[in-house]
Design an enzyme around this catalytic site. Structure first.
Site, PDB file in Angstrom:
ATOM      1  N   SER A 142     -50.582 -20.348  82.558  1.00 64.38           N
ATOM      2  CA  SER A 142     -50.846 -21.854  80.849  1.00 64.38           C
ATOM      3  C   SER A 142     -51.469 -22.945  81.734  1.00 64.38           C
ATOM      4  O   SER A 142     -51.066 -23.957  82.875  1.00 64.38           O
ATOM      5  CB  SER A 142     -49.673 -22.014  79.944  1.00 64.38           C
ATOM      6  OG  SER A 142     -50.111 -22.843  79.563  1.00 64.38           O
ATOM      7  N   TYR A 155     -41.027 -23.159  82.029  1.00 67.72           N
ATOM      8  CA  TYR A 155     -42.133 -22.564  81.443  1.00 67.72           C
ATOM      9  C   TYR A 155     -43.217 -23.652  82.429  1.00 67.72           C
ATOM     10  O   TYR A 155     -43.860 -22.376  83.215  1.00 67.72           O
ATOM     11  CB  TYR A 155     -41.907 -23.017  80.322  1.00 67.72           C
ATOM     12  CG  TYR A 155     -43.472 -21.789  80.158  1.00 67.72           C
ATOM     13  CD1 TYR A 155     -43.322 -21.194  79.233  1.00 67.72           C
ATOM     14  CD2 TYR A 155     -44.696 -23.071  79.247  1.00 67.72           C
ATOM     15  CE1 TYR A 155     -44.764 -20.725  79.156  1.00 67.72           C
ATOM     16  CE2 TYR A 155     -45.632 -22.605  79.215  1.00 67.72           C
ATOM     17  CZ  TYR A 155     -45.262 -21.219  79.220  1.00 67.72           C
ATOM     18  OH  TYR A 155     -46.769 -20.886  78.921  1.00 67.72           O
TER      19      TYR A 155
END
EC number: 1.-.-.-
Length: 253
Positions: A142, A155
């Protein structure tokens, strides 16, 4: 774009979102796709949709947080199908983990899926791929992994791990016939982003993101970041001195 050359492919996190879309994308181009995920009914619905289109998607119930079981299941699939040509570690979870509270159960859940689960998926048949002198490993990271985003410590860190892991694999596997691709999506419409209560600039449709991912995989790109409007400033942010980055990150809470 390179011609489709994968006979077999495994995609984790295939019950929804990018994983589901990519499984269908690959199947429509001739691959026998093993669609893995925890939610069997959704995977069976995906299989039925593929059958109606005349292509092959086989559901595989798999929880990547169970690392040992994941290794065994993927190795068994590899043996059953005569060798997996493509393995895509796409399964991932998100969620806020503000450092002022830092809920450990959520942190652990993110690490178990995005770190341990991804590493187990990619490691499962890597020795066999090297022995066969062919194969392709793909990790879906990501843009959030380039720097530590406010409120998303677990995350961001989990995706940073995957990015570095893929980079080291790429360096080590040069000349073996095994390709390595790391994909850095921005915000994409999915179950993962549907619960976000903060601005998501340049939010992409799933189909658009899947098309970019599929083409990047076929080209054998070492890295693929999109959309460029978010990828460029995100990469630039990695070069910012900490005081400047910290000030900017606080405004994005």
């Amino acid at each position: 774009m390179a011609e489709m050359s994968y006979r077999t492919a495994l995609v984790t996190g295939a019950s929804s979102g990018l994983g589901r879309g990519l499984a269908l994308w690959l199947a429509r181009r001739g691959a026998r796709v093993f669609a893995a995920g925890r939610r069997l009914p959704q995977l069976q619905a995906l299989r039925d949709e593929a059958q109606a289109a005349g292509v092959t998607v086989e559901p595989v119930e798999l929880d990547v947080t169970q690392a040992d079981a994941t290794l065994e299941r993927i190795r068994a699939l590899d043996a059953e199908c005569g060798g997996l040509d493509l393995v895509v570690a796409n399964a991932g979870v998100g969620g806020t983990t503000n450092a002022k509270k830092l809920p450990w159960e959520r942190v652990r859940g993110i690490i178990d899926t995005n770190v341990t689960g991804a590493a187990a998926t990619l490691s499962a048949v890597l020795p066999q791929m090297v022995e066969r002198k062919r194969g392709h490993l793909v990790g879906v990271s990501s843009l959030a992994g380039f720097r530590g985003l406010a409120g998303h410590a677990a995350y961001s860190a989990s995706k940073a791990f995957l990015s570095t892991f893929m980079e080291s694999l790429r360096v080590d596997l040069r000349g073996t016939g095994v390709r390595v691709t790391c994909i850095y999506p921005g915000f994409v419409k999915s179950e993962l982003t549907a619960t976000n209560n903060f601005p998501m600039p340049f939010l992409m449709e799933t189909e658009d993101a899947v098309e970019r991912m599929g083409k990047g995989i076929l080209r054998g790109d070492a890295e693929l970041s999109f959309p460029w409007q978010l990828a460029v400033p995100t990469r630039v942010a990695k070069l910012l001195p900490n005081p400047l980055f910290d000030a900017a990150a606080r405004r994005l809470r």
